[in-house]
Enzyme design. Structure first.
Site: not given
Length: 361
Positions: A16, A110-111
């Site tokens: 993350d 983003d993860e």
């Protein structure tokens, strides 16, 4: 996982990025570094899409109306989102993941969750792989990432939150059930605020409280989700890492501490929700053909109103106007509203993002 992991256990890493949108803006504009920053909120009645850690210290959070964020942090700097830049960095990060495993499940820009049970580069443990990935991200993007390592997706996700920002946390198999039992139910991924309140009303405050219940009890009170809660309370999660899972919908909803009683209040929340899901779709390079508005009244009855078109929405204003019109057909008669939600459907990639992927291939 860590050295000495059980041979039959899966090895899962959840990565993350730290305050991703805001961190990209601070990286690209040195004058913003160390200052409270919010991405988004530039429109009238806008919302915060992301907040830097400097802004979070004042209580500024994503999905917060910009007016509230400004009151919490008068020095807050707002910048408009640059989704092309975020997508470009996301492609860099996912290219790094691909050096270690083909089993990558993107959850957002983003993860992502990675299965490194049989990695392309075996460094001896999942922990060492996670450390190597984080170092490569920092070296190649000048951004930090936090990672969680465990033997299933649920625990890896929980672990990734334990050392943010720029941290690494490991939950080995023999500690999984013990780690879960101490957590409050509202900290469980997969248990939202409304479900957490229902659990607390039943006296279920922690993972240990959940574990003490029978499967029949949990299914009776929570339906099909009861099986999931029964398993995760015991540190179990057999869900595989799914590669390239297509999104069928994208949405956001919020439950209110006090029921909304006036139409202007409902409109303001719905506009904020539309802005949030529109920004999420833009960030993922997605276009939508349909929208659904969900309304839950004070008596807990829920209704939905939907509309679809032959062509994708061309702008946030079109989405907002349609959602507001749908809300007008679902306004309660003399009672309050305890939840509002907006969901996009009929999702597909926009032309620009498809062209980018073809160039990569």
């Amino acid at each position: 996982m860590s050295e000495g992991h059980e041979p039959d256990a899966r090895r899962i890493i959840h990565v993350d990025m730290d305050a991703f949108y805001a961190s990209v803006e601070q990286r690209d504009d040195p004058s913003l570094r160390g200052r409270p920053l919010a991405v988004g909120g530039t429109r009238a009645r806008g919302v915060v899409a992301a907040a830097s850690y400097e802004a979070r210290r004042f209580g500024v959070r994503s999905a917060m109306p910009a007016s509230i964020a400004r009151r919490k942090c008068p020095a807050l700097i707002f910048v408009p989102p640059r989704f092309d830049a975020y997508r470009a960095v996301s492609r860099q990060i996912h290219a790094i993941f691909a050096r270690y495993t083909p089993l990558i499940q993107p959850l957002s820009l983003d993860e992502a969750t990675l299965d490194v049970t049989r990695p392309l580069v075996d460094l001896g443990s999942a922990t060492a792989i996670a450390q190597d990935i984080r170092a490569a991200i920092l070296r190649e993007t000048a951004l930090t990432a936090s990672a969680g390592v465990s033997y299933n997706r649920f625990l890896a996700k929980l672990a990734s939150d334990q050392r943010k920002p720029d941290g690494l946390f490991v939950i080995p198999p023999h500690l999984g059930p013990r780690f879960v039992e101490t957590l409050p139910v509202e900290a469980f991924h997969g248990i939202g605020p409304a479900t957490a309140r229902r659990m607390q009303a039943l006296g279920l405050m922690t993972g240990l409280d959940l574990r003490r219940q029978t499967l029949a009890f949990l299914v009776h009170h929570f339906g099909k989700a009861g099986q999931f809660y029964y398993d995760i309370a015991r540190g179990r999660d057999d869900r595989p890492v799914v590669v390239d899972r297509p999104r069928k919908s994208l949405g956001s909803e919020t439950t209110f501490e006090r029921d909304l009683m006036t139409v202007p209040e409902m409109d303001q929340v719905l506009v904020a929700l539309c802005a949030k899901v529109w920004d999420q779709a833009q960030a993922r390079g997605l276009r939508a053909r349909g929208v659904t508005v969900k309304v839950r009244y004070s008596n807990f009855r829920s209704v939905t109103r939907s509309r679809s078109g032959e062509r994708p929405w061309t702008g946030e204003a079109d989405l907002r106007d349609t959602a507001l019109a749908l809300l007008r057909t679902a306004l309660p008669d003399g009672q309050g509203v305890r939840l509002l939600g907006v969901a996009l459907s009929g999702l597909g990639q926009d032309a620009a993002d498809t062209a980018d992927q073809m160039r990569l291939l």
